[in-house]
Design a protein around this motif. Sequence first.
Motif, PDB file in Angstrom:
ATOM      1  N   GLY A   1      89.948  45.283   3.060  1.00 54.57           N
ATOM      2  CA  GLY A   1      90.466  43.936   2.913  1.00 54.57           C
ATOM      3  C   GLY A   1      90.807  43.659   1.459  1.00 54.57           C
ATOM      4  O   GLY A   1      90.387  44.385   0.557  1.00 54.57           O
ATOM      5  N   PRO A   2      91.586  42.600   1.211  1.00 55.44           N
ATOM      6  CA  PRO A   2      91.984  42.288  -0.170  1.00 55.44           C
ATOM      7  C   PRO A   2      90.814  41.805  -1.004  1.00 55.44           C
ATOM      8  O   PRO A   2      89.793  41.364  -0.480  1.00 55.44           O
ATOM      9  CB  PRO A   2      93.033  41.175   0.018  1.00 55.44           C
ATOM     10  CG  PRO A   2      92.655  40.528   1.318  1.00 55.44           C
ATOM     11  CD  PRO A   2      92.108  41.627   2.180  1.00 55.44           C
ATOM     12  N   GLY A   3      90.986  41.880  -2.310  1.00 55.45           N
ATOM     13  CA  GLY A   3      89.957  41.376  -3.211  1.00 55.45           C
ATOM     14  C   GLY A   3      89.128  42.479  -3.828  1.00 55.45           C
ATOM     15  O   GLY A   3      89.415  43.678  -3.665  1.00 55.45           O
ATOM     16  N   LYS A   4      88.082  42.057  -4.532  1.00 51.14           N
ATOM     17  CA  LYS A   4      87.244  42.992  -5.268  1.00 51.14           C
ATOM     18  C   LYS A   4      86.196  43.627  -4.355  1.00 51.14           C
ATOM     19  O   LYS A   4      86.009  43.233  -3.210  1.00 51.14           O
ATOM     20  CB  LYS A   4      86.563  42.279  -6.443  1.00 51.14           C
ATOM     21  CG  LYS A   4      87.539  41.773  -7.492  1.00 51.14           C
ATOM     22  CD  LYS A   4      86.801  41.139  -8.661  1.00 51.14           C
ATOM     23  CE  LYS A   4      87.779  40.657  -9.725  1.00 51.14           C
ATOM     24  NZ  LYS A   4      87.068  40.028 -10.872  1.00 51.14           N
ATOM     25  N   ARG A   5      85.511  44.603  -4.919  1.00 54.96           N
ATOM     26  CA  ARG A   5      84.474  45.352  -4.209  1.00 54.96           C
ATOM     27  C   ARG A   5      83.345  44.425  -3.775  1.00 54.96           C
ATOM     28  O   ARG A   5      82.822  43.653  -4.562  1.00 54.96           O
ATOM     29  CB  ARG A   5      83.965  46.444  -5.164  1.00 54.96           C
ATOM     30  CG  ARG A   5      82.780  47.259  -4.674  1.00 54.96           C
ATOM     31  CD  ARG A   5      82.383  48.202  -5.798  1.00 54.96           C
ATOM     32  NE  ARG A   5      81.148  48.908  -5.520  1.00 54.96           N
ATOM     33  CZ  ARG A   5      81.057  50.218  -5.336  1.00 54.96           C
ATOM     34  NH1 ARG A   5      82.146  50.957  -5.406  1.00 54.96           N
ATOM     35  NH2 ARG A   5      79.916  50.796  -5.105  1.00 54.96           N
ATOM     36  N   ARG A   6      82.970  44.519  -2.505  1.00 54.61           N
ATOM     37  CA  ARG A   6      81.870  43.714  -1.963  1.00 54.61           C
ATOM     38  C   ARG A   6      80.963  44.595  -1.113  1.00 54.61           C
ATOM     39  O   ARG A   6      81.404  45.609  -0.577  1.00 54.61           O
ATOM     40  CB  ARG A   6      82.389  42.572  -1.071  1.00 54.61           C
ATOM     41  CG  ARG A   6      83.347  41.601  -1.732  1.00 54.61           C
ATOM     42  CD  ARG A   6      83.710  40.505  -0.740  1.00 54.61           C
ATOM     43  NE  ARG A   6      84.668  39.573  -1.276  1.00 54.61           N
ATOM     44  CZ  ARG A   6      85.986  39.700  -1.150  1.00 54.61           C
ATOM     45  NH1 ARG A   6      86.480  40.754  -0.519  1.00 54.61           N
ATOM     46  NH2 ARG A   6      86.817  38.803  -1.660  1.00 54.61           N
ATOM     47  N   LYS A   7      79.723  44.171  -0.986  1.00 51.99           N
ATOM     48  CA  LYS A   7      78.805  44.902  -0.115  1.00 51.99           C
ATOM     49  C   LYS A   7      79.051  44.571   1.351  1.00 51.99           C
ATOM     50  O   LYS A   7      78.899  45.421   2.222  1.00 51.99           O
ATOM     51  CB  LYS A   7      77.355  44.594  -0.492  1.00 51.99           C
ATOM     52  CG  LYS A   7      76.909  45.270  -1.784  1.00 51.99           C
ATOM     53  CD  LYS A   7      75.399  45.270  -1.906  1.00 51.99           C
ATOM     54  CE  LYS A   7      74.973  46.096  -3.121  1.00 51.99           C
ATOM     55  NZ  LYS A   7      73.498  46.196  -3.221  1.00 51.99           N
ATOM     56  N   GLU A   8      79.418  43.326   1.622  1.00 48.72           N
ATOM     57  CA  GLU A   8      79.666  42.910   3.001  1.00 48.72           C
ATOM     58  C   GLU A   8      81.146  43.053   3.332  1.00 48.72           C
ATOM     59  O   GLU A   8      82.011  42.792   2.495  1.00 48.72           O
ATOM     60  CB  GLU A   8      79.233  41.455   3.221  1.00 48.72           C
ATOM     61  CG  GLU A   8      77.752  41.194   2.968  1.00 48.72           C
ATOM     62  CD  GLU A   8      77.430  41.039   1.494  1.00 48.72           C
ATOM     63  OE1 GLU A   8      78.386  40.826   0.718  1.00 48.72           O
ATOM     64  OE2 GLU A   8      76.256  41.156   1.126  1.00 48.72           O
TER      65      GLU A   8
END
Length: 444
Positions: free
Chosen positions: A257-264
């Motif tokens: 998905g778009p955006g920065k690195r996330r854990k969820e």
Amino acid sequence: MSRQPPKSIPLAANMSSPGQPNTATIAALKTRSSRTKFCGAFGDCMTKPTIASSPPRQSNSRLELQVEELHKEVKKEKELKSMYKIRLERTQDYLKYCLQVAQDNGFLNHIINKKDNPQESSPTSSSAIVQASTNPQTPPNVQQNTNLLALIEQAKLNGWYIDPHEIELHKKVAQGSTAEIYKATWRGLEVAVKCIFPDFFRLNDCGVSFFAQEVETLSRQRHTYVLRLMGACLDPPNHGWVVTEFMNMTLKDWLHGPGKRRKERVTPLPPFEERLAKALEIAQGMQYLHEHKPMIIHRDLKPSNIFMDDAFHVRVADFGHARFLSDEEKAFTGETGTYVYMAPEVIRSEPYDEKCDVFSFGIILNELLTGNYPYIETDYGPSKIALQVGEGKIRPALPEHEDNIEDLIQLIQLSWDEDPEYRPSFGTITRGLTMIYDRFINAP
């Protein structure tokens, strides 16, 4: 005991005209009014915040965030310091090894004698070796194309030289450390234009050479899963532009998905067969590059450098770090690429070959199967990850063990093996993934 009558108020003080308050009454009202004002002000002091009161909660939150960011920066600096200390020690060990080899083979005496006798003009075997090691030979057809004038001549001859006035830039869609990427129109066609920052050429002595190499690398490619060059504006510093087919999405966006690195996760995980198909297409594109003559190693293979067209087929892209290698040649530039996907031999600044791309692919394949960012299960920053990978201590968490993907897990482990010799070629990877993909597609 008789009660004393109340003292009478003097008549003069009690006298007033009808309907008007007397003097005593006025004095009493003034006293009451001043007391009321004082009490009101005192009440305000008890309820309203003063300058000496504690700052608002919002300010505290902002300060806490700043302190947290500073802690992260300190941690990052410590990791970098540790990593560079280890690299320095390894470099010293490597130089000692080179010195021992030179001494064992008699080269060291020649070098010392050459230094003591600067008038000596005849080249020695040692000087030839030193020159060869510091100036590695490049294949002849690559050497001439790194020259910008020769590249311009080639572009005009083959019809992909573009005048900047032909390009109509629209909106900016991405920005990196050296360039901005715009959606644009060229001769009625929707294209992507990578505009190298003018300062990149002004401040970097090798900027023109790097730019020419990227354009030259792209101009040679004719493969379904490699980004196609439409043309280039070869007039740096103001018009060092690379024009390619336009892609709306990267593999990173498609998977996470778009955006920065996330854990969820923020988007549903694509179906397994589709993720496996993307891995196969990447392998096919990389096989083409590695079997090119001379070989092309990418050196910065990662999901954000893999684009996808409207039909969701991949394009291996961004050849800013690519390099041509002749047979049996090794590269030695060190720390080329992105830490999270970088091979341990590159992190350690050791000589490396095309197998560094295989390591990066192993990380990507695991990312496709798990749907998780590499090393997301740790709290390490990129520098700490690089340090641990370089020492052979960590790899990303593998997928949940299932009987039907054992061969895929084995392929991942082989691809990111510590020893490059054990990593398979992309030809082998492509054949293996094709059989695995067919098995899943044809499964009842």
